[in-house]
Enzyme design. Structure first.
Site, PDB file in Angstrom:
ATOM      1  N   LYS A   1       4.320  -6.921  -1.099  1.00 13.11           N
ATOM      2  CA  LYS A   1       4.047  -7.140  -2.527  1.00 13.11           C
ATOM      3  C   LYS A   1       3.999  -8.629  -2.830  1.00 13.11           C
ATOM      4  O   LYS A   1       3.087  -9.099  -3.521  1.00 13.11           O
ATOM      5  CB  LYS A   1       5.144  -6.464  -3.372  1.00 13.11           C
ATOM      6  CG  LYS A   1       5.037  -4.941  -3.387  1.00 13.11           C
ATOM      7  CD  LYS A   1       6.260  -4.282  -4.022  1.00 13.11           C
ATOM      8  CE  LYS A   1       6.183  -2.772  -3.923  1.00 13.11           C
ATOM      9  NZ  LYS A   1       7.401  -2.088  -4.396  1.00 13.11           N
TER      10      LYS A   1
ATOM     11  N   GLN B   1      13.396  -3.215  -6.310  1.00  9.29           N
ATOM     12  CA  GLN B   1      12.986  -2.286  -5.252  1.00  9.29           C
ATOM     13  C   GLN B   1      14.005  -1.151  -5.108  1.00  9.29           C
ATOM     14  O   GLN B   1      15.200  -1.392  -4.973  1.00  9.29           O
ATOM     15  CB  GLN B   1      12.838  -3.056  -3.923  1.00  9.29           C
ATOM     16  CG  GLN B   1      12.314  -2.226  -2.775  1.00  9.29           C
ATOM     17  CD  GLN B   1      10.881  -1.749  -2.996  1.00  9.29           C
ATOM     18  OE1 GLN B   1      10.011  -2.494  -3.414  1.00  9.29           O
ATOM     19  NE2 GLN B   1      10.629  -0.475  -2.708  1.00  9.29           N
TER      20      GLN B   1
ATOM     21  N   ASP C   1       6.833  -1.886 -12.909  1.00  8.01           N
ATOM     22  CA  ASP C   1       6.841  -0.601 -12.193  1.00  8.01           C
ATOM     23  C   ASP C   1       6.544   0.562 -13.148  1.00  8.01           C
ATOM     24  O   ASP C   1       6.280   1.682 -12.698  1.00  8.01           O
ATOM     25  CB  ASP C   1       8.219  -0.364 -11.543  1.00  8.01           C
ATOM     26  CG  ASP C   1       8.231  -0.721 -10.064  1.00  8.01           C
ATOM     27  OD1 ASP C   1       7.140  -0.736  -9.444  1.00  8.01           O
ATOM     28  OD2 ASP C   1       9.323  -0.978  -9.532  1.00  8.01           O
TER      29      ASP C   1
END
Ligand code: NAP
Length: 294
Positions: A54, A98, A121
């Protein structure tokens, strides 16, 4: 094989190219470099790979990614303090924590603490509610990528019979909401669904987000259907090596479907491209700029 391959890698690369162009334009016109903080707790090897990929993709698109690596035994309070500091930092337009998190930390609490405007997200309850209400907001990356791939194969999804297998908060449910917003007729299946194969056979658009290697068989698929395979499953391969397979038995399903995403090279690359898109959108919204049309 009858199905055409939906080339997620190529579609994601084209999207990333457009996003990089927009990032350049934002810098030139407004001195704005979109940036996110990527928070990794502990040393889960898969998470380390995801975070590295990412951050690399963000840098390649001319955006900033600040990695915040934290020890596995960090307390929930300390992680909440970090999230609060990132919320207050005007240079940070997005915050990605994460998952999974270690057991002493309540992931729901951490996600709820992220400023919804920085929730790249799309997991914050406010953004979940906005999606369910048909309001604009940040949308989870993998589901957004799935819908883009489906549209690349079908054009409009309006009126299609769509079946989503899986009802997780990160894939199944948001995919179903996005498909509803595209005016598909949506059925969501899960582990208690009766006669799953028969339900799947109704689908013009079948999204498999199950996490079970090659569970969707050729006989489950309506001839000509579009199949979006979200699954990433590692199975034993030849010569003691392992390989990745999806939730659909690719060779069988490709004999029946009209179009199918491969694994790897389908949904996976779109997830990262959509994270870049969310970062761009979040940065524009925070600066009061119109979201780029991509
Ligand atoms: P998850 O949280 O484990 O959810 C799996 C869903 O599948 C659940 O709703 C479960 O039903 C359902 N299910 C499990 N066994 C079933 C069965 N035998 N029949 C019918 N439904 C069944 O998984 P997830 O996070 O959504 O991920 C799904 C897959 O996508 C995984 O392979 C994951 O690695 C992959 N993934 C890929 C990406 C990407 O970027 N490509 C991103 C995220 C996830 P219940 O709710 O009833 O338990």
């Amino acid at each position: 094989m009858t199905a055409s391959i939906i080339d997620g890698k190529a579609i994601a690369a084209a999207l990333r190219g457009k996003i990089a162009g927009e990032a350049r334009r934002l810098k030139e016109a407004h001195g704005l470099t979109p940036g996110i903080a990527v928070v990794l707790v502990g040393e889960n090897p898969a998470s380390q790979v995801y975070v590295r990929n990412k951050s690399k993709a963000l840098a390649e698109a001319g955006m900033r990614a600040v990695d915040r690596k934290l020890p596995a035994d960090i307390s929930e309070a300390a992680l909440l303090d970090l999230v609060a500091a990132l919320n207050a930092d005007a240079h940070v337009h997005g915050i990605l924590v994460q998952l999974p998190l270690p057991p002493q930390i309540d992931a729901h609490k951490i996600i709820a603490a992220i400023d919804p405007a920085k929730d790249v997200d799309g997991f914050h309850p406010l953004n979940v509610g906005r999606l369910a209400s048909g309001l604009p907001g940040l949308v989870p990356c993998t589901p957004l990528g799935c819908v883009m791939l489906a549209k690349s194969a079908r054009g409009s999804l309006a009126g299609l019979e769509a079946v989503v297998v899986g009802r997780s908060n990160i894939v199944g449910k948001p995919v179903a909401q996005l498909l509803l917003a595209e005016n598909a007729t949506v059925t969501v299946c899960h582990s208690k669904t009766r006669d799953l194969a028969a339900v799947c056979r109704r689908a013009d658009l079948l999204v498999a987000a199950i996490g079970r290697a090659e569970m969707v068989r050729g006989g489950w698929v309506k001839p000509g259907a579009t199949v979006i395979d979200v699954g990433i499953n590692r199975v034993a391969g030849e010569g003691g090596k392992s390989r990745l397979v999806g939730d659909a038995a690719f060779a069988e399903v490709a004999e029946v479907a009209g179009a199918i995403t491969p694994v790897p090279g389908g949904v996976g690359p779109m997830t990262i491209a959509c994270l870049l898109l969310n970062t761009l959108r979040a940065a524009c919204a925070q600066k009061g700029l119109a979201a780029p049309k991509l």
